[in-house]
Each structure stands twice: as structure tokens, then as C-alpha cells.
Design a protein around this motif. Structure first.
Motif, PDB file in Angstrom:
ATOM      1  N   ILE A  52     -26.067  39.383  21.289  1.00  0.00           N
ATOM      2  CA  ILE A  52     -25.492  38.311  22.116  1.00  0.00           C
ATOM      3  C   ILE A  52     -24.036  38.628  22.432  1.00  0.00           C
ATOM      4  O   ILE A  52     -23.581  38.488  23.561  1.00  0.00           O
ATOM      5  N   ARG A  68     -27.439  30.602  22.485  1.00  0.00           N
ATOM      6  CA  ARG A  68     -28.308  31.719  22.840  1.00  0.00           C
ATOM      7  C   ARG A  68     -29.232  32.120  21.711  1.00  0.00           C
ATOM      8  O   ARG A  68     -29.996  33.063  21.833  1.00  0.00           O
TER       9      ARG A  68
ATOM     10  N   ALA B   9     -31.265  33.449  28.299  1.00  0.00           N
ATOM     11  CA  ALA B   9     -31.438  34.898  28.174  1.00  0.00           C
ATOM     12  C   ALA B   9     -31.972  35.505  29.463  1.00  0.00           C
ATOM     13  O   ALA B   9     -32.571  34.811  30.289  1.00  0.00           O
TER      14      ALA B   9
END
Lengths: 155, 155
Positions: A52, A68, B9
Motif C-alpha cells: 500500500i 486500503r 484498489a
DNA sequence: TGTTATATTCTACCAAGGTAATTAATTCGA
DNA sequence: TCGAATTAATTACCTTGGTAGAATATAACA
């Protein structure tokens, strides 16, 4: 092996079978992933944080990382503690808004990611044994499950 | 919400998307299940053990329980410890083969299961929002994933 | 301004899962 | 028969995940 045989179960509905299968397969995949990452002295969640941070291309705050992640818990802080201990990540408090903490990959963290990328077995944890079409069907079905708890009844 | 949005994502392949989606959805379902079971002061794994014991219709040994669980770890013993503490299960050592330990539901355990069965929300954790056909497709795809680690290469 | 509400992160506490090793009992075989 | 191998269950140790709440800082607003 079919899920019914894996856990010696007799499911009354295909829905129940699918539900147990999701849990079982997720577990199976998680174990594969952790097994692979342990060669690099990382857990899969730790690796995910590193990825990430790489994707962010610079410093981002803890909340952005959390958003995320698969699990949105205070665990993010604890995982980052360990990455800081290993010198893979650096962390500092924002001066404008002192509630915010920024994190960023260190040189060492970047090198480790490169090393992992070069491992041929990385595919084991980012790929699965399905065709493009099958994989997309699977994702669509999973997305559908999460729309709303099934059989939700307001009492 | 699509998995891409849930965790913000950008997946390069449908396979990777599916893989992350399995982990994410499994997590989502696990949280639903635990939330429901907490009303009965049980965790979902504890409830699963109770159901396995009911299915066995009598005393079975620890290994038989383990075989029927999603996770095959020493955790089974520890989960049973807690069920014994709550008087939901009784446990004793086999006299013929003193390595073996038998477990069985107590009256109290049976009552609790009945109570849970009567909860209308039980469906939330044994059902999902898919048609029979969709659910079976999902299970088949998951079974296929577990056949062999994808991209497995003997080095 | 001062008070309340909100946001961000972190800590405490607990449950669960994994690997490896241990204990105890049984089986197998030279 | 004796020792090695196997099996069943457990324990130790560690990592992760979850809820709740605390600490700190900022924003909102009367």
C-alpha cells in the motif's frame, strides 16, 4: 477436494455450502500466503501494508492505509509498529495537524519489496487457478453477497 | 460495493481481484457471524463445535471434531476448554485407549443450541443472498482454487 | 471565547489461529 | 521383548483481529 469432503459435512442448502466454502478457502489461501511471506520474515498483512505504501508513492497517513486494508482495525497501528521495528517503514507526526501520523517506506523497505517481486513464487499469492472469466464471475458473486446481509429482517 | 471500491484498489488481473475478494468477504461474513453469536456469549468457532457435537449424536473424540472444522489446529482443544468452562460440553478420557479424549454436549449445551435455532436471525449466518445456482457456481469455483496452488513451479 | 462535537491515533484487553514441541499411550517390528 | 515409530491430545509461544475506550488535537458553533 469438494468442501463437503474437506470438512465431512452435509449441507442442506447450496447457500450454506458456499458460505462455509468461502471461510474455508479464505483460510487455505491465507495459510499459503503466510507460508510464502515467512521466507522474508513478514506476515501477509505486513506485506500488504508495504505494498500500500509503495502504491501511495510517498508518505500517507494511517487512515489512508487502513482504508486500503482488508481488515479495518486498530491492528494497523500494531502492524506498523513491527514494520518500524524492522526499519522497513518510517513514521512521524504531522506538524500542521498533530493528530495525523504519516508513514513511508524506508530504503530498506523498498529493497525488500523488490526482492519479493523477483521471487517466482510471488504468483502463488497473487494468482489463482481460474480463467479470467471464472475469476470475474467469482468476484461478482462475492460482491453480491456483501450487498446486504441475506435474510435481514427488521424486527 | 465492488471490492475495488471497498479497499480502493486497482487490480491488474481478475485472479488477483478474486483472491483479495475471497479474503475480504470471508472477513465480512466472519464478523457478521461473531456479531450474531455474541448474543449467546459464544464465538462462531465455539458454536461450530457445538453443532458438530450435535451432529455426532453422542460422544466423539477430539480428532473427529477437528476433522470437521474449518481450521485444523490445536485451537480445537482450547475452544473446548472454554465450552467445558461454560458447562456446555463434557469431556473425559477413553479407558480403552488412554490417548483419546471424548466430548459430548451437556443438557445445557443442547438447550442453548435449541435456543439459537429458534432465533430468526440464525439465517443471517447460514444463508447468503444468492440463488441456488449462483451459490453452487461459487462453491465449484472455490473448490477449483483449492485443487493446487496456482502457478506452482517445482524448482 | 468557551464548550461541545468530531477526528486521528493508540492502548488495553480478549479471542482466535499457526507452528513447533511435549506428554502420554499405543503399535509395530527387529 | 525392547526400542523406535506413530498417534492423540495438549501446551507454549507468537501473530493477528475485534471491541471499547483513552489521549490528543482540531473543528464547529453558540
Amino acid at each position: 477436494m469438494k468442501i463437503d469432503d474437506e470438512i465431512k459435512a452435509h449441507f442442506m442448502t447450496p447457500q450454506h455450502r458456499a458460505l462455509v466454502n468461502i471461510r474455508y478457502t479464505s483460510n487455505y489461501l491465507g495459510n499459503l500466503q503466510n507460508g510464502f511471506m515467512s521466507k522474508f520474515d513478514l506476515s501477509m498483512p505486513q506485506f500488504n501494508i508495504l505494498r500500500i505504501l509503495r502504491g501511495a508513492k510517498g508518505a500517507i497517513n494511517v487512515n489512508n492505509v487502513k482504508d486500503r486494508m482488508v481488515e479495518k482495525s486498530p491492528n494497523t497501528t500494531r502492524l506498523m509498529d513491527k514494520l518500524v521495528d524492522k526499519n522497513l517503514v518510517e513514521r512521524w507526526r504531522c506538524t500542521e495537524d498533530r493528530r495525523v501520523v504519516y508513514i513511508q517506506l524506508t530504503e530498506e523497505g523498498q529493497s525488500l519489496l523488490k526482492e519479493i517481486d523477483q521471487s517466482i513464487e510471488l504468483l502463488t499469492i497473487t494468482n489463482i487457478n481460474l480463467s479470467d472469466e471464472e475469476a470475474q464471475t467469482l468476484s461478482d458473486l462475492l460482491d453480491k453477497i456483501r450487498i446486504e446481509p441475506s435474510s435481514h429482517i427488521d424486527l
